[in-house]
Scaffold this motif. Structure first.
Motif, PDB file in Angstrom:
ATOM      1  N   ASP A  54       0.842  -1.214  -0.148  1.00 23.75           N
ATOM      2  CA  ASP A  54       0.030  -0.060   0.087  1.00 23.75           C
ATOM      3  C   ASP A  54       0.813   1.307   0.046  1.00 23.75           C
ATOM      4  O   ASP A  54       0.727   2.308  -0.826  1.00 23.75           O
ATOM      5  CB  ASP A  54      -0.964   0.002   1.188  1.00 23.75           C
ATOM      6  N   VAL A  55       1.798   1.234   0.838  1.00 21.58           N
ATOM      7  CA  VAL A  55       2.624   2.464   0.981  1.00 21.58           C
ATOM      8  C   VAL A  55       3.488   2.958  -0.242  1.00 21.58           C
ATOM      9  O   VAL A  55       3.843   3.858  -0.835  1.00 21.58           O
ATOM     10  CB  VAL A  55       3.462   2.747   2.175  1.00 21.58           C
ATOM     11  N   THR A  56       3.901   1.564  -0.752  1.00 23.73           N
ATOM     12  CA  THR A  56       4.864   1.693  -1.934  1.00 23.73           C
ATOM     13  C   THR A  56       4.194   2.298  -3.055  1.00 23.73           C
ATOM     14  O   THR A  56       4.643   2.931  -4.001  1.00 23.73           O
ATOM     15  CB  THR A  56       5.533   0.064  -2.198  1.00 23.73           C
ATOM     16  N   SER A  57       2.927   1.745  -3.506  1.00 21.76           N
ATOM     17  CA  SER A  57       1.977   2.259  -4.446  1.00 21.76           C
ATOM     18  C   SER A  57       1.617   3.789  -4.161  1.00 21.76           C
ATOM     19  O   SER A  57       1.226   4.428  -5.324  1.00 21.76           O
ATOM     20  CB  SER A  57       0.978   1.251  -4.865  1.00 21.76           C
ATOM     21  N   ALA A  58       1.156   4.267  -2.806  1.00 21.52           N
ATOM     22  CA  ALA A  58       0.550   5.346  -2.637  1.00 21.52           C
ATOM     23  C   ALA A  58       1.505   6.579  -2.603  1.00 21.52           C
ATOM     24  O   ALA A  58       1.216   7.727  -2.837  1.00 21.52           O
ATOM     25  CB  ALA A  58      -0.046   5.106  -1.317  1.00 21.52           C
ATOM     26  N   TYR A  59       2.984   6.213  -2.623  1.00 22.31           N
ATOM     27  CA  TYR A  59       3.767   7.218  -2.621  1.00 22.31           C
ATOM     28  C   TYR A  59       5.009   7.017  -3.300  1.00 22.31           C
ATOM     29  O   TYR A  59       5.472   5.934  -3.006  1.00 22.31           O
ATOM     30  CB  TYR A  59       4.237   7.555  -0.858  1.00 22.31           C
ATOM     31  N   PRO A  60       5.592   8.142  -4.033  1.00 22.37           N
ATOM     32  CA  PRO A  60       6.540   7.960  -4.927  1.00 22.37           C
ATOM     33  C   PRO A  60       7.996   7.798  -4.165  1.00 22.37           C
ATOM     34  O   PRO A  60       8.163   8.051  -2.944  1.00 22.37           O
ATOM     35  CB  PRO A  60       6.574   9.397  -5.635  1.00 22.37           C
ATOM     36  N   ALA A  61       8.746   7.255  -4.934  1.00 21.24           N
ATOM     37  CA  ALA A  61      10.208   7.061  -4.512  1.00 21.24           C
ATOM     38  C   ALA A  61      11.090   8.041  -3.726  1.00 21.24           C
ATOM     39  O   ALA A  61      11.603   8.047  -2.700  1.00 21.24           O
ATOM     40  CB  ALA A  61      11.131   6.406  -5.433  1.00 21.24           C
ATOM     41  N   TRP A  62      10.586   9.487  -4.333  1.00 23.47           N
ATOM     42  CA  TRP A  62      11.344  10.753  -3.898  1.00 23.47           C
ATOM     43  C   TRP A  62      10.758  11.123  -2.194  1.00 23.47           C
ATOM     44  O   TRP A  62      11.726  11.739  -1.627  1.00 23.47           O
ATOM     45  CB  TRP A  62      11.093  11.914  -4.544  1.00 23.47           C
ATOM     46  N   MET A  63       9.896  10.489  -1.881  1.00 24.70           N
ATOM     47  CA  MET A  63       9.271  10.664  -0.320  1.00 24.70           C
ATOM     48  C   MET A  63      10.192   9.747   0.394  1.00 24.70           C
ATOM     49  O   MET A  63       9.803   9.915   1.857  1.00 24.70           O
ATOM     50  CB  MET A  63       7.924  10.439  -0.268  1.00 24.70           C
ATOM     51  N   TRP A  64      10.794   8.892   0.312  1.00 28.12           N
ATOM     52  CA  TRP A  64      11.663   8.052   0.921  1.00 28.12           C
ATOM     53  C   TRP A  64      12.954   8.226   1.307  1.00 28.12           C
ATOM     54  O   TRP A  64      13.495   8.718   0.205  1.00 28.12           O
ATOM     55  CB  TRP A  64      11.496   6.485   0.291  1.00 28.12           C
ATOM     56  N   MET A  65      13.387   7.874   2.512  1.00 34.56           N
ATOM     57  CA  MET A  65      14.722   8.120   2.753  1.00 34.56           C
ATOM     58  C   MET A  65      15.468   6.701   3.162  1.00 34.56           C
ATOM     59  O   MET A  65      14.799   5.577   3.470  1.00 34.56           O
ATOM     60  CB  MET A  65      15.292   9.213   4.109  1.00 34.56           C
ATOM     61  N   THR A  66      16.755   6.494   3.036  1.00 37.71           N
ATOM     62  CA  THR A  66      17.337   5.301   3.477  1.00 37.71           C
ATOM     63  C   THR A  66      17.757   5.355   5.004  1.00 37.71           C
ATOM     64  O   THR A  66      17.596   6.285   5.872  1.00 37.71           O
ATOM     65  CB  THR A  66      18.605   5.091   2.818  1.00 37.71           C
ATOM     66  N   ALA A  67      17.739   3.999   5.827  1.00 36.34           N
ATOM     67  CA  ALA A  67      17.791   3.920   7.069  1.00 36.34           C
ATOM     68  C   ALA A  67      19.176   4.864   7.458  1.00 36.34           C
ATOM     69  O   ALA A  67      19.342   5.150   8.551  1.00 36.34           O
ATOM     70  CB  ALA A  67      17.852   2.829   7.721  1.00 36.34           C
ATOM     71  N   GLU A  68      20.154   4.473   6.559  1.00 37.28           N
ATOM     72  CA  GLU A  68      21.618   5.107   6.871  1.00 37.28           C
ATOM     73  C   GLU A  68      21.542   6.517   6.877  1.00 37.28           C
ATOM     74  O   GLU A  68      22.316   7.074   7.774  1.00 37.28           O
ATOM     75  CB  GLU A  68      22.411   4.364   5.577  1.00 37.28           C
ATOM     76  N   ALA A  69      20.650   7.433   6.006  1.00 36.54           N
ATOM     77  CA  ALA A  69      20.698   8.723   5.939  1.00 36.54           C
ATOM     78  C   ALA A  69      19.933   9.156   7.452  1.00 36.54           C
ATOM     79  O   ALA A  69      20.526  10.117   7.938  1.00 36.54           O
ATOM     80  CB  ALA A  69      19.829   9.284   4.804  1.00 36.54           C
ATOM     81  N   VAL A  70      19.008   8.443   7.850  1.00 39.33           N
ATOM     82  CA  VAL A  70      18.034   8.876   8.884  1.00 39.33           C
ATOM     83  C   VAL A  70      19.210   8.768  10.295  1.00 39.33           C
ATOM     84  O   VAL A  70      18.951   9.493  10.869  1.00 39.33           O
ATOM     85  CB  VAL A  70      17.045   7.805   8.984  1.00 39.33           C
ATOM     86  N   ALA A  71      19.948   7.383  10.018  1.00 36.63           N
ATOM     87  CA  ALA A  71      20.700   7.191  11.222  1.00 36.63           C
ATOM     88  C   ALA A  71      21.852   8.326  11.380  1.00 36.63           C
ATOM     89  O   ALA A  71      22.015   8.731  12.612  1.00 36.63           O
ATOM     90  CB  ALA A  71      21.218   5.740  11.259  1.00 36.63           C
ATOM     91  N   ARG A  72      22.395   8.448  10.429  1.00 33.84           N
ATOM     92  CA  ARG A  72      23.451   9.680  10.432  1.00 33.84           C
ATOM     93  C   ARG A  72      22.900  11.004  10.856  1.00 33.84           C
ATOM     94  O   ARG A  72      23.580  11.699  11.422  1.00 33.84           O
ATOM     95  CB  ARG A  72      23.941   9.876   8.919  1.00 33.84           C
ATOM     96  N   ALA A  73      21.710  11.421  10.440  1.00 30.77           N
ATOM     97  CA  ALA A  73      21.075  12.646  10.812  1.00 30.77           C
ATOM     98  C   ALA A  73      20.834  12.395  12.432  1.00 30.77           C
ATOM     99  O   ALA A  73      21.136  13.307  13.140  1.00 30.77           O
ATOM    100  CB  ALA A  73      19.617  12.958   9.916  1.00 30.77           C
ATOM    101  N   GLY A  74      20.524  11.404  12.793  1.00 32.10           N
ATOM    102  CA  GLY A  74      19.999  11.227  14.160  1.00 32.10           C
ATOM    103  C   GLY A  74      21.499  11.184  15.014  1.00 32.10           C
ATOM    104  O   GLY A  74      21.364  12.030  16.239  1.00 32.10           O
TER     105      GLY A  74
END
Length: 265
Positions: free
Chosen positions: A199-219
Motif C-alpha cells: 500500500d505505501v509503496t504504491s501510494a507514495y513515490p520514491a522521492w518521499m523515501w529515505m534510507t535508514a543509513e541517512a536517517v541514522a546519520r542525521a540522528g
C-alpha cells in the motif's frame, strides 16, 4: 580515553541496525537488543569487523518489567551505558477496534513506557559521569494531525517528542544530550512487519523515501550537537510544517485521505 558504549533497542533491522553501524564507525562499543537473536548476531559480527566491542542481549520490550531486566543484565556484565537509542517500535494498522487490547498494551510498552523506563534507569549514571546521549526515535507522524487505522502510533510518537524536549531542558549543564529523531517514510522492514508495504509503496513515490543509513546519520549528528529535534530530509521538514498552516478541519481531511490511500479507513 576509554571507548563509549551505546545501548540500541530494536537493533535487529532498519534504523536500529543503521544506528549500530554509525555508532560503530564513530568508535563506540555496542549493546544490541531486540527479539531476533540471529539478526542481532549477524549485525554484531558485522560491527565487530569495524572495530566495536559488541554485546547482544535479546529482550521483548512489550513484556512488563523488560527494561529493568535488560538493565540488570547489562549491570551484571559490568558494562556502562553512555548512550541510549530508544528505537524499538512498530505500528498496528488494523484499526482500533480490530486490534486486541493486549496488542495495544504491547505497542504502548515498547514505544512509550520502555523509553521512559530505560531513560530513568540509565540517566543517573550518565549524570554522575557528566556524559550521556539519549536519542529517541520518534516519527514525523508525531508532528502531524492524528489519523485512523494506526490510531495510537502518532500520539505515542508525539509524546516521545515532547518528553524528549522536557528531558533535554532538565539535562542542561549535566553533559547529557537528549534528541528526538523524527523520520518520515524510510526504507526498512517496518512496513513489511505491519503488512502495509504494498500500500505505501504504491501510494507514495520514491522521492518521499529515505534510507535508514541517512536517517541514522542525521540522528547521530543531531544528538552529538545536542539539538532538541531533527527531521531528516527537507521534504519531511516541509511536510511537518504544512498542516500547521491549515485550518484543523482541512488538515484532518487531508490526513484522512492519506489513511484511505493506505486502506486503513
Amino acid at each position: 580515553m576509554s571507548r563509549r558504549t551505546v545501548l540500541i533497542t530494536g537493533a535487529s533491522a532498519g534504523i536500529g541496525a543503521a544506528m549500530a553501524r554509525v555508532y560503530a564507525a564513530e568508535g563506540w562499543d555496542l549493546i544490541l537488543t531486540a527479539r531476533r537473536e540471529a539478526a542481532l548476531d549477524a549485525l554484531a559480527d558485522e560491527t565487530r569487523r569495524i572495530g566495536a566491542n559488541v554485546t547482544v542481549l535479546t529482550a521483548d520490550l512489550a513484556e512488563p518489567g523488560a527494561p529493568e531486566a535488560l538493565v540488570a543484565q547489562i549491570t551484571a556484565r559490568g558494562l556502562t551505558v553512555d548512550g541510549l537509542v530508544n528505537n524499538a517500535g512498530f505500528s498496528l494498522t488494523t484499526g482500533f477496534l480490530a486490534t486486541k487490547p493486549e496488542q495495544h498494551a504491547g505497542s504502548i510498552r515498547v514505544m512509550l513506557t520502555a523509553p521512559v523506563e530505560l531513560s530513568r534507569l540509565l540517566l543517573p549514571g550518565m549524570v554522575g559521569r557528566r556524559f550521556g546521549r539519549i536519542l529517541n526515535v520518534a516519527s514525523i507522524a508525531g508532528l502531524m494531525p492524528a489519523t485512523g487505522g494506526d490510531t495510537l502510533y502518532g500520539p505515542i510518537k508525539s509524546f516521545l517528542i515532547k518528553a524528549s524536549q522536557g528531558l533535554r531542558l532538565e539535562m542542561q549543564g549535566t553533559g547529557v544530550h537528549v534528541t528526538a529523531l523524527c523520520p518520515g517514510y524510510t526504507f526498512t522492514e517496518f512496513h513489511d512487519i505491519n503488512g502495509s508495504r504494498a500500500d505505501v509503496t504504491s501510494a507514495y513515490p520514491a522521492w518521499m523515501w529515505m534510507t535508514a543509513e541517512a536517517v541514522a546519520r542525521a540522528g547521530y549528528d543531531a544528538v552529538e550537537a545536542n539539538r532538541p529535534r531533527v527531521i531528516p530530509g527537507w521534504r519531511n521538514r516541509l511536510l511537518s510544517i504544512i498542516p500547521k498552516l491549515l485550518p484543523n478541519g482541512v488538515a484532518l481531511s487531508i490526513i484522512a485521505g492519506h489513511a484511505r490511500r493506505l486502506k486503513r479507513l
